[in-house]
Design an enzyme around this catalytic site. Sequence first.
Site, PDB file in Angstrom:
ATOM      1  N   SER A  23       0.830  -1.219   0.000  1.00 40.04           N
ATOM      2  CA  SER A  23       0.000   0.000   0.000  1.00 40.04           C
ATOM      3  C   SER A  23       0.855   1.256   0.000  1.00 40.04           C
ATOM      4  O   SER A  23       0.345   2.373   0.057  1.00 40.04           O
ATOM      5  CB  SER A  23      -0.935   0.004   1.210  1.00 40.04           C
ATOM      6  OG  SER A  23      -0.218  -0.198   2.404  1.00 40.04           O
ATOM      7  N   ASN A 110      -2.976  -3.241  12.820  1.00 40.27           N
ATOM      8  CA  ASN A 110      -4.434  -3.063  12.681  1.00 40.27           C
ATOM      9  C   ASN A 110      -4.951  -1.868  13.471  1.00 40.27           C
ATOM     10  O   ASN A 110      -5.746  -1.070  12.964  1.00 40.27           O
ATOM     11  CB  ASN A 110      -5.173  -4.335  13.115  1.00 40.27           C
ATOM     12  CG  ASN A 110      -4.766  -5.536  12.281  1.00 40.27           C
ATOM     13  OD1 ASN A 110      -4.054  -5.386  11.295  1.00 40.27           O
ATOM     14  ND2 ASN A 110      -5.197  -6.723  12.686  1.00 40.27           N
ATOM     15  N   SER A 277     -12.340  27.195 -26.523  1.00 40.96           N
ATOM     16  CA  SER A 277     -12.363  25.959 -27.302  1.00 40.96           C
ATOM     17  C   SER A 277     -11.116  25.941 -28.172  1.00 40.96           C
ATOM     18  O   SER A 277     -10.693  26.976 -28.680  1.00 40.96           O
ATOM     19  CB  SER A 277     -13.622  25.937 -28.176  1.00 40.96           C
ATOM     20  OG  SER A 277     -13.415  25.100 -29.294  1.00 40.96           O
ATOM     21  N   LYS A 283     -16.158  30.416 -28.500  1.00 35.38           N
ATOM     22  CA  LYS A 283     -16.644  29.730 -27.301  1.00 35.38           C
ATOM     23  C   LYS A 283     -16.029  30.249 -26.006  1.00 35.38           C
ATOM     24  O   LYS A 283     -14.883  30.655 -25.968  1.00 35.38           O
ATOM     25  CB  LYS A 283     -16.316  28.218 -27.393  1.00 35.38           C
ATOM     26  CG  LYS A 283     -17.048  27.476 -28.480  1.00 35.38           C
ATOM     27  CD  LYS A 283     -18.522  27.251 -28.188  1.00 35.38           C
ATOM     28  CE  LYS A 283     -18.754  26.267 -27.073  1.00 35.38           C
ATOM     29  NZ  LYS A 283     -18.474  24.893 -27.461  1.00 35.38           N
ATOM     30  N   GLU A 290     -18.803  22.621 -15.114  1.00 36.82           N
ATOM     31  CA  GLU A 290     -19.026  21.270 -15.645  1.00 36.82           C
ATOM     32  C   GLU A 290     -18.326  20.228 -14.778  1.00 36.82           C
ATOM     33  O   GLU A 290     -18.885  19.165 -14.474  1.00 36.82           O
ATOM     34  CB  GLU A 290     -18.494  21.165 -17.075  1.00 36.82           C
ATOM     35  CG  GLU A 290     -19.294  21.947 -18.090  1.00 36.82           C
ATOM     36  CD  GLU A 290     -18.559  22.012 -19.423  1.00 36.82           C
ATOM     37  OE1 GLU A 290     -18.519  21.009 -20.142  1.00 36.82           O
ATOM     38  OE2 GLU A 290     -17.996  23.085 -19.736  1.00 36.82           O
ATOM     39  N   LYS A 325      -8.222   3.379   1.665  1.00 39.64           N
ATOM     40  CA  LYS A 325      -7.384   4.583   1.531  1.00 39.64           C
ATOM     41  C   LYS A 325      -7.525   5.298   0.211  1.00 39.64           C
ATOM     42  O   LYS A 325      -7.745   6.513   0.175  1.00 39.64           O
ATOM     43  CB  LYS A 325      -5.927   4.226   1.807  1.00 39.64           C
ATOM     44  CG  LYS A 325      -5.767   3.967   3.264  1.00 39.64           C
ATOM     45  CD  LYS A 325      -4.456   3.466   3.708  1.00 39.64           C
ATOM     46  CE  LYS A 325      -4.670   2.845   5.072  1.00 39.64           C
ATOM     47  NZ  LYS A 325      -5.624   1.687   5.047  1.00 39.64           N
TER      48      LYS A 325
HETATM   49  N1  ARG Z   1      -1.473  -1.365   4.863  1.00 37.23           N
HETATM   50  C1  ARG Z   1      -2.437  -1.876   5.779  1.00 37.23           C
HETATM   51  C2  ARG Z   1      -3.765  -1.146   5.620  1.00 37.23           C
HETATM   52  O1  ARG Z   1      -3.770  -0.143   5.010  1.00 37.23           O
HETATM   53  C3  ARG Z   1      -1.936  -1.716   7.161  1.00 37.23           C
HETATM   54  C4  ARG Z   1      -2.493  -2.714   8.126  1.00 37.23           C
HETATM   55  C5  ARG Z   1      -1.963  -4.052   7.821  1.00 37.23           C
HETATM   56  N2  ARG Z   1      -2.299  -4.985   8.819  1.00 37.23           N
HETATM   57  C6  ARG Z   1      -2.071  -6.290   8.655  1.00 37.23           C
HETATM   58  N3  ARG Z   1      -2.378  -7.066   9.598  1.00 37.23           N
HETATM   59  N4  ARG Z   1      -1.545  -6.740   7.544  1.00 37.23           N
HETATM   60  O2  ARG Z   1      -4.779  -1.562   6.098  1.00 37.23           O
END
Ligand code: ARG
Length: 468
Positions: A23, A110, A277, A283, A290, A325
């Site tokens: 991520s 978590n 335009s 225009k 919009e 996210k």
């Molecule tokens: N990148 C994860 C998220 O956005 C972070 C939490 C990951 N937790 C785990 N037990 N793998 O949720």
Amino acid sequence: MAVARNPRFQSGPDQKAQSFTASLTFDWRLLPYDIAGSQAHVAMLGHQGVITGEEAEIISRGLQQVLEEAQSGVFEPRLEHEDVHMNVEARLLEIIGPVAGKLHTGRSRNDQVALDMHLYMREVAQRQQLLLLDLMEAIVHQAEDNGDVIMPGYTHLQAAQPILWAHHMMAYVAMLRRDMERILTWAPRVVISPLGAGAISGTPYPTDPNLVAQMVGFAGVYQNSMDAVADRDFLLEYLSWASILMVHLSRLGEELVLWSTQEFGFITMADAYSTGSSLMPQKRNPDVAELMRGKSGRVFGNLMTLLTVMKGLPLAYHSDMQEDKEAVFDVVDTLDALLPVAAGMMDTLSVRSDRLKQRVGHDYTAATDLADMLVGQGMPFREAHHLVGLLVTRLEQDGLQFTDVTPEYLAQVAPAVPFAWMSQLEASSVVRRRRQPMSTGPEFVHTQVDAAKGWIAQLRQLFAEPNE
Ligand code: ARG
């Protein structure tokens, strides 16, 4: 010192699987919040004697350095560390050595990531409620600057009854006021800390979740550790809030687009908020309006994304929730970009009052009032409605307006209607006859404007006060 390999695995990850699950590309923006949360966490661990005060100090200083390095661009995160959290820990280890391994005591990613999102959203709420206020103010100015301008009000997009331009503007202010009230009532649910939940059940260490909450300036902690790590309601509420706001902005965008057409010609957008335009030299396109309408699509889409992600998940945390996210960040970025531009556009557009004046005199929008006047003489409304309908049909055939008719014409076409009434069918008289505080009666609209200005000033003061 580098992060040790997880002994549960014989081989490293597949490259594609790693970039698929990582991520980092989007959660890097959480870094300052992640570090603030971690600093509160270690300070609490030190206070509770889970680690020594000295260790807490070293870790906290190390985290500060990580933040500074990241902000100055010296520290470049690596995808192999998955996410912002693991990257921070990896860099911390390089800076302060093995004591860095104590940071994650009594915590899981978590509850950590949930805290990060709560911290991030607190700031978003604070920023965007101000941006919303600026937009409201710009619309109130529009109402005030054109306080006496009359325009046709529409139902079914057919000219219905004359209204003040200011009344139309204040209808949007009323919608945005509800949006403001919604974000204000949502905010207290954002400032609740999930830290202490650990992965799911809490932690055997004598941690103090309330202390962490206090240190980050939150109002309290979650009541249930499973809910703490599984809850994304605060994000769904944000996305719902943003979606309803976008419904309003999209409707406004649509009206501005219509009003700036040659056919309506009610407004002119400032050059700064119009585009040309590439092909047609004549225009002036209302692109901002919009896109104010068009951006609603992605905002609604992001709400659908997160609702769908969440709806089938057994408790508690799942990687699915990492999908929160991009949905949230996209909406945050969309509103951060849109709200100031919308305010600028509303502030600078000009109303073509000459054109509106001509239009309200040529649309029979006083017809209801004429029927109402007949009712005042004792005629049943249905009969009056019918009679005025016949009169309008004749006028239309003859190319006349109410104000054009002669006494002879009227005596022939609609003998029940006294000629003297015709002068009372001017749009300015029609609006003045509206007598409810919510109506388009000019004094009431001015009261609406004043009330909105007072309310905005009050909120500005509230937002300027340090929260706590
Ligand atoms: N990148 C994860 C998220 O956005 C972070 C939490 C990951 N937790 C785990 N037990 N793998 O949720």
